[in-house]
Scaffold this motif. Sequence first.
Motif, PDB file in Angstrom:
ATOM      1  N   LEU A  75       0.849  -1.192   0.000  1.00 29.87           N
ATOM      2  CA  LEU A  75       0.000   0.000   0.000  1.00 29.87           C
ATOM      3  C   LEU A  75       0.882   1.239   0.000  1.00 29.87           C
ATOM      4  CD1 LEU A  75      -2.869   1.126   0.087  1.00 29.87           C
ATOM      5  CD2 LEU A  75      -2.763   1.040   2.587  1.00 29.87           C
ATOM      6  N   SER A  76       0.807   2.009  -1.087  1.00 26.11           N
ATOM      7  CA  SER A  76       1.635   3.204  -1.241  1.00 26.11           C
ATOM      8  C   SER A  76       0.761   4.445  -1.166  1.00 26.11           C
ATOM      9  CB  SER A  76       2.378   3.152  -2.581  1.00 26.11           C
ATOM     10  OG  SER A  76       3.107   4.348  -2.795  1.00 26.11           O
ATOM     11  N   CYS A 116       1.821  -4.566   3.219  1.00 22.20           N
ATOM     12  CA  CYS A 116       3.190  -4.079   3.361  1.00 22.20           C
ATOM     13  C   CYS A 116       3.125  -2.561   3.409  1.00 22.20           C
ATOM     14  CB  CYS A 116       4.061  -4.543   2.205  1.00 22.20           C
ATOM     15  SG  CYS A 116       5.778  -3.949   2.299  1.00 22.20           S
ATOM     16  N   LEU A 117       3.529  -1.985   4.526  1.00 21.42           N
ATOM     17  CA  LEU A 117       3.502  -0.542   4.723  1.00 21.42           C
ATOM     18  C   LEU A 117       4.922  -0.032   4.884  1.00 21.42           C
ATOM     19  CD1 LEU A 117       0.564  -0.404   7.296  1.00 21.42           C
ATOM     20  CD2 LEU A 117       0.431  -0.125   4.810  1.00 21.42           C
ATOM     21  N   MET A 118       5.212   1.094   4.261  1.00 21.88           N
ATOM     22  CA  MET A 118       6.566   1.630   4.274  1.00 21.88           C
ATOM     23  C   MET A 118       7.062   1.860   5.691  1.00 21.88           C
ATOM     24  SD  MET A 118       7.890   1.950   1.219  1.00 21.88           S
ATOM     25  CE  MET A 118       9.172   3.127   1.610  1.00 21.88           C
ATOM     26  N   GLU A 119       6.248   2.500   6.531  1.00 18.46           N
ATOM     27  CA  GLU A 119       6.705   2.869   7.871  1.00 18.46           C
ATOM     28  C   GLU A 119       6.753   1.686   8.826  1.00 18.46           C
ATOM     29  OE1 GLU A 119       2.226   3.554   7.711  1.00 18.46           O
ATOM     30  OE2 GLU A 119       3.974   3.826   6.410  1.00 18.46           O
ATOM     31  N   ARG A 120       6.183   0.566   8.430  1.00 20.96           N
ATOM     32  CA  ARG A 120       6.127  -0.582   9.338  1.00 20.96           C
ATOM     33  C   ARG A 120       6.933  -1.780   8.868  1.00 20.96           C
ATOM     34  NH1 ARG A 120       0.485  -3.508   9.732  1.00 20.96           N
ATOM     35  NH2 ARG A 120       1.308  -4.376   7.773  1.00 20.96           N
ATOM     36  N   ASP A 121       6.935  -2.043   7.558  1.00 15.48           N
ATOM     37  CA  ASP A 121       7.502  -3.288   7.061  1.00 15.48           C
ATOM     38  C   ASP A 121       8.751  -3.124   6.218  1.00 15.48           C
ATOM     39  OD1 ASP A 121       5.312  -5.001   8.077  1.00 15.48           O
ATOM     40  OD2 ASP A 121       4.107  -3.880   6.641  1.00 15.48           O
ATOM     41  N   ILE A 142      -1.084  -1.150  -4.587  1.00 17.34           N
ATOM     42  CA  ILE A 142      -2.168  -0.170  -4.616  1.00 17.34           C
ATOM     43  C   ILE A 142      -1.570   1.198  -4.310  1.00 17.34           C
ATOM     44  CG2 ILE A 142      -4.323   0.606  -3.570  1.00 17.34           C
ATOM     45  CD1 ILE A 142      -5.035  -2.240  -2.976  1.00 17.34           C
ATOM     46  N   CYS A 143      -1.775   2.158  -5.202  1.00 20.75           N
ATOM     47  CA  CYS A 143      -1.269   3.514  -5.025  1.00 20.75           C
ATOM     48  C   CYS A 143      -2.443   4.471  -4.863  1.00 20.75           C
ATOM     49  CB  CYS A 143      -0.413   3.936  -6.216  1.00 20.75           C
ATOM     50  SG  CYS A 143       1.052   2.906  -6.474  1.00 20.75           S
TER      51      CYS A 143
END
Length: 240
Positions: A75-76, A116-121, A142-143
Amino acid sequence: MASNTVGNSSVTIKLKKKIKANWPSLVRYPIVSLLVVSGLGIVLHVKWLELQLIYRSHFRHGQLDEEKKEFDVFLSYVCTSEEVEGVSKEACETTPKPLEVLLRQVLEDQWGYRLCLMERDVIPGVYTSDVVLAIQRSRMLICLLSAEYLSNNNAIFVLESGVQALLQKSALKLLLIWTNKAPAALIHPDLPTQVQRALKVLPRMYWTSGQPVRATSDFWKSLRKAMPDHRMKLVSLIKP
């Protein structure tokens, strides 16, 4: 009629007018055909990228290796909060809930997909390699597109990496969710050419905050249909 010492003889002769060949017409048809074929070739050459993206977006291209996938969805997004700079990420995700927060709650908590999240994963470090690896380990990208997203270099890099993965015969699915009413106005010439062309043909959905309940319900139904059929099992994330 002919006559000699033997006798007389007669015969009927039918004259037929000879039709001259119309050389301009004979030359015109091959030239027109050549021009048509050349025109189609030029169109295919110019639109080849868009045609590839359309085909690979609607038909799964490549084999899905479940052993190499750890996430259902990458998820972006860019935080759309209008708070001043310096606000914490937790405050960014408070009421009113933006779409990125709603998606996390619905996809992960209600539907059971592994996000998958940038700040978490994504482990901080070499940003480019971490993002590419995270996309490769995801089944879908997904953007959430907005004016803030398209002006953020890191976010554009994520989208561009997803487009390149799609062009490289990957089994990745890519979905754009526009959060603005007039997305065409946001595709400015400063974006990479590949991204500009991809934004026009990739599968898309539209979200408007404060929309009627029925429209909101239709949005979630359409999103559910676009999601992967099977969810990643949590046990697949456990490695020896």
